[in-house]
Scaffold this active site. Sequence first.
Site, short mmCIF file in Angstrom:
data_model
loop_
_atom_site.label_atom_id
_atom_site.label_comp_id
_atom_site.label_asym_id
_atom_site.label_seq_id
_atom_site.Cartn_x
_atom_site.Cartn_y
_atom_site.Cartn_z
N TYR A 99 -8.42 -14.52 9.73
CA TYR A 99 -8.49 -14.60 8.27
C TYR A 99 -8.90 -15.99 7.80
O TYR A 99 -9.64 -16.14 6.82
CB TYR A 99 -7.14 -14.22 7.64
CG TYR A 99 -6.91 -12.72 7.64
CD1 TYR A 99 -7.53 -11.91 6.70
CD2 TYR A 99 -6.10 -12.12 8.58
CE1 TYR A 99 -7.35 -10.54 6.69
CE2 TYR A 99 -5.90 -10.74 8.59
CZ TYR A 99 -6.53 -9.96 7.64
OH TYR A 99 -6.37 -8.59 7.65
N ARG B 105 4.41 -1.51 6.64
CA ARG B 105 3.97 -1.62 5.25
C ARG B 105 4.73 -0.68 4.31
O ARG B 105 4.17 -0.21 3.31
CB ARG B 105 2.46 -1.34 5.14
CG ARG B 105 1.58 -2.32 5.88
CD ARG B 105 1.59 -3.69 5.20
NE ARG B 105 0.44 -4.48 5.57
CZ ARG B 105 -0.61 -4.70 4.79
NH1 ARG B 105 -0.65 -4.21 3.58
NH2 ARG B 105 -1.60 -5.43 5.22
N ASP C 159 3.75 -11.72 3.16
CA ASP C 159 2.45 -11.43 3.77
C ASP C 159 2.23 -12.40 4.93
O ASP C 159 2.79 -13.49 4.93
CB ASP C 159 1.31 -11.57 2.75
CG ASP C 159 0.06 -10.87 3.26
OD1 ASP C 159 0.00 -9.63 3.18
OD2 ASP C 159 -0.83 -11.55 3.79
N ARG D 66 4.82 -4.44 -9.93
CA ARG D 66 3.56 -5.19 -9.77
C ARG D 66 2.82 -5.36 -11.10
O ARG D 66 2.01 -6.27 -11.25
CB ARG D 66 2.66 -4.49 -8.75
CG ARG D 66 2.72 -5.02 -7.36
CD ARG D 66 2.08 -6.39 -7.18
NE ARG D 66 0.69 -6.30 -6.77
CZ ARG D 66 -0.32 -6.63 -7.51
NH1 ARG D 66 -0.15 -7.07 -8.73
NH2 ARG D 66 -1.54 -6.53 -7.06
N ARG E 1 2.22 -0.40 -2.05
CA ARG E 1 1.47 0.28 -3.11
C ARG E 1 1.62 1.78 -3.21
O ARG E 1 1.34 2.36 -4.25
CB ARG E 1 -0.02 -0.07 -2.97
CG ARG E 1 -0.31 -1.51 -3.31
CD ARG E 1 -1.72 -1.86 -2.97
NE ARG E 1 -1.92 -1.84 -1.53
CZ ARG E 1 -3.07 -2.08 -0.93
NH1 ARG E 1 -4.15 -2.33 -1.65
NH2 ARG E 1 -3.16 -2.08 0.39
O1 1CP Z 1 6.43 -3.40 3.79
C1 1CP Z 1 6.06 -4.26 4.58
O2 1CP Z 1 5.58 -3.98 5.69
C2 1CP Z 1 6.22 -5.71 4.20
C3 1CP Z 1 5.13 -6.27 3.54
C4 1CP Z 1 3.82 -6.67 4.20
C5 1CP Z 1 3.46 -6.91 5.55
C6 1CP Z 1 4.29 -6.69 6.80
C7 1CP Z 1 2.69 -6.98 3.42
C8 1CP Z 1 2.62 -6.83 1.96
N1 1CP Z 1 1.71 -7.48 4.26
C9 1CP Z 1 2.14 -7.42 5.56
C10 1CP Z 1 1.45 -7.87 6.76
C11 1CP Z 1 -0.02 -8.04 6.74
N2 1CP Z 1 -0.81 -8.58 5.74
C12 1CP Z 1 -0.87 -7.76 7.85
C13 1CP Z 1 -0.39 -7.25 9.18
C14 1CP Z 1 -0.07 -5.81 9.15
C15 1CP Z 1 -1.23 -4.85 9.09
O3 1CP Z 1 -2.13 -4.94 9.93
O4 1CP Z 1 -1.21 -3.99 8.20
C16 1CP Z 1 -2.18 -8.08 7.47
C17 1CP Z 1 -3.42 -7.91 8.30
C18 1CP Z 1 -2.14 -8.60 6.14
C19 1CP Z 1 -3.26 -9.13 5.33
C20 1CP Z 1 -3.36 -8.40 4.05
N3 1CP Z 1 -2.57 -8.66 2.97
C21 1CP Z 1 -4.17 -7.29 3.74
C22 1CP Z 1 -5.21 -6.64 4.66
C23 1CP Z 1 -6.55 -7.19 4.38
C24 1CP Z 1 -7.65 -6.66 5.30
O5 1CP Z 1 -7.93 -7.27 6.31
O6 1CP Z 1 -8.23 -5.62 4.95
C25 1CP Z 1 -3.88 -6.90 2.41
C26 1CP Z 1 -4.49 -5.80 1.61
C27 1CP Z 1 -2.84 -7.77 1.95
C28 1CP Z 1 -2.14 -7.72 0.63
C29 1CP Z 1 -0.84 -7.09 0.68
N4 1CP Z 1 0.18 -7.46 1.55
C30 1CP Z 1 1.31 -6.70 1.32
C31 1CP Z 1 0.98 -5.80 0.24
C32 1CP Z 1 1.95 -4.82 -0.39
C33 1CP Z 1 -0.35 -6.05 -0.15
C34 1CP Z 1 -1.10 -5.40 -1.28
C35 1CP Z 1 -1.04 -6.30 -2.45
C36 1CP Z 1 -0.94 -5.62 -3.77
O7 1CP Z 1 0.15 -5.22 -4.21
O8 1CP Z 1 -1.98 -5.51 -4.44
#
Ligand code: 1CP
Length: 354
Positions: A157, A31, A80, A44, A35
């Site tokens: 999900y 990640r 994502d 953003r 943010r």
């Molecule tokens: O930098 C990186 O790693 C690339 C970007 C990336 C990746 C690899 C994002 C951007 N999401 C993910 C994978 C992802 N998304 C996973 C697997 C990794 C992990 O476990 O952390 C999962 C479970 C998600 C689902 C997801 N998308 C969540 C989690 C929700 C929960 O279950 O609580 C969230 C908050 C997102 C949104 C998201 N995805 C990525 C970002 C930067 C964000 C935040 C969005 C924003 O800017 O508001």
Amino acid sequence: MEDFLTKLKNDLFLRACKRKKVERTPIWIMRQAGRYLPEYRALRQKADFIKMCKTPELAAQVTIQPVDIIGVDAAIIFSDILVIPEAMGMKLKMIESKGPKLYDPIRNMNDINRLKKIDPTKNLKYVLDAVSLTKKELNGRVPLIGFAGSPWTLMTYMVEGGGSKSFSEIKKFIYNDPKSAHILLDKLADAVAEYLSAKIEAGADAVQIFDTWGGLLSPSDFEEFSLKYIEKIISQIKRKDEPVIVFAKGVHYKLNKLANCGADVISLDWTMELDKVRKKIGNKVALQGNLDPTILYGDKEKIRNEAVKILKSYGKNNGHIFNLGHGILPDVKPENAKWLVDVVKSESRIFHTK
Ligand code: 1CP
């Protein structure tokens, strides 16, 4: 991969994935594009999350930010895991400070039947375009990682309709209607395998499968509902030498099976010790990890001590990629992430002499 290695200016990450000799331990951060970086938050302001994913120029810019700002040894494409359910026809929204929401969650075979079979080169073309553009803009500085969610984590999900605390709906589904659950998992495995193959074709140098919710399952359920489909994906990915990384959070009870699932690298959370894992599973795969992400809330000395503890635990051996045990948290100070990268770069050299 040999072709890619020669074109890359920094190939430490790819060499470590293949357990080849490196001068120092490579590091990237799960990640890392996101943010906690003010530069990400500034962009953003102008575009919502999904628009950023769908605009290759913006996705490329955000993907490269941590390479410039933090100095990591690999980039991971900004996207994502939930783009697959969206491409299959589910409506996806990112709710500000709450997380993702998938509307009309999947609860039975009728719901599964309304999901579309996807062709990544059409339905997810925007991700592939982002991969090619990022690859071009990186200009060989570091390798680019593509990723997808595991079928089990995606299904979680899709059935819960978003994140969850109790995971009741997904458990009700697999225990009351396992047949339909397996049909959906199988469809997702095919979609993920095609998607990751297309990302490699578009220029990804490695791919990572995120099984964030694997650890919700008992050991035998993990094999039945998750591992089996990860193995299916890996056997179907079209690749030359591009490494496959599997991150299955909380799955300490299946390390031997994970080491034999066909992956080149197993990514570990922070509840395990690298030396003990290495002893247990032998030298078959490289290991990635595994600093507790909350250590980055600590001061510089704490971060250094904990990072060195991990380097020592791995010891003088090839095949370690430094990372966190899960994603970086949004309220971590960027300077602490950069400090971690600097510490790993300098302190790891002594483990790679001779
Ligand atoms: O930098 C990186 O790693 C690339 C970007 C990336 C990746 C690899 C994002 C951007 N999401 C993910 C994978 C992802 N998304 C996973 C697997 C990794 C992990 O476990 O952390 C999962 C479970 C998600 C689902 C997801 N998308 C969540 C989690 C929700 C929960 O279950 O609580 C969230 C908050 C997102 C949104 C998201 N995805 C990525 C970002 C930067 C964000 C935040 C969005 C924003 O800017 O508001």
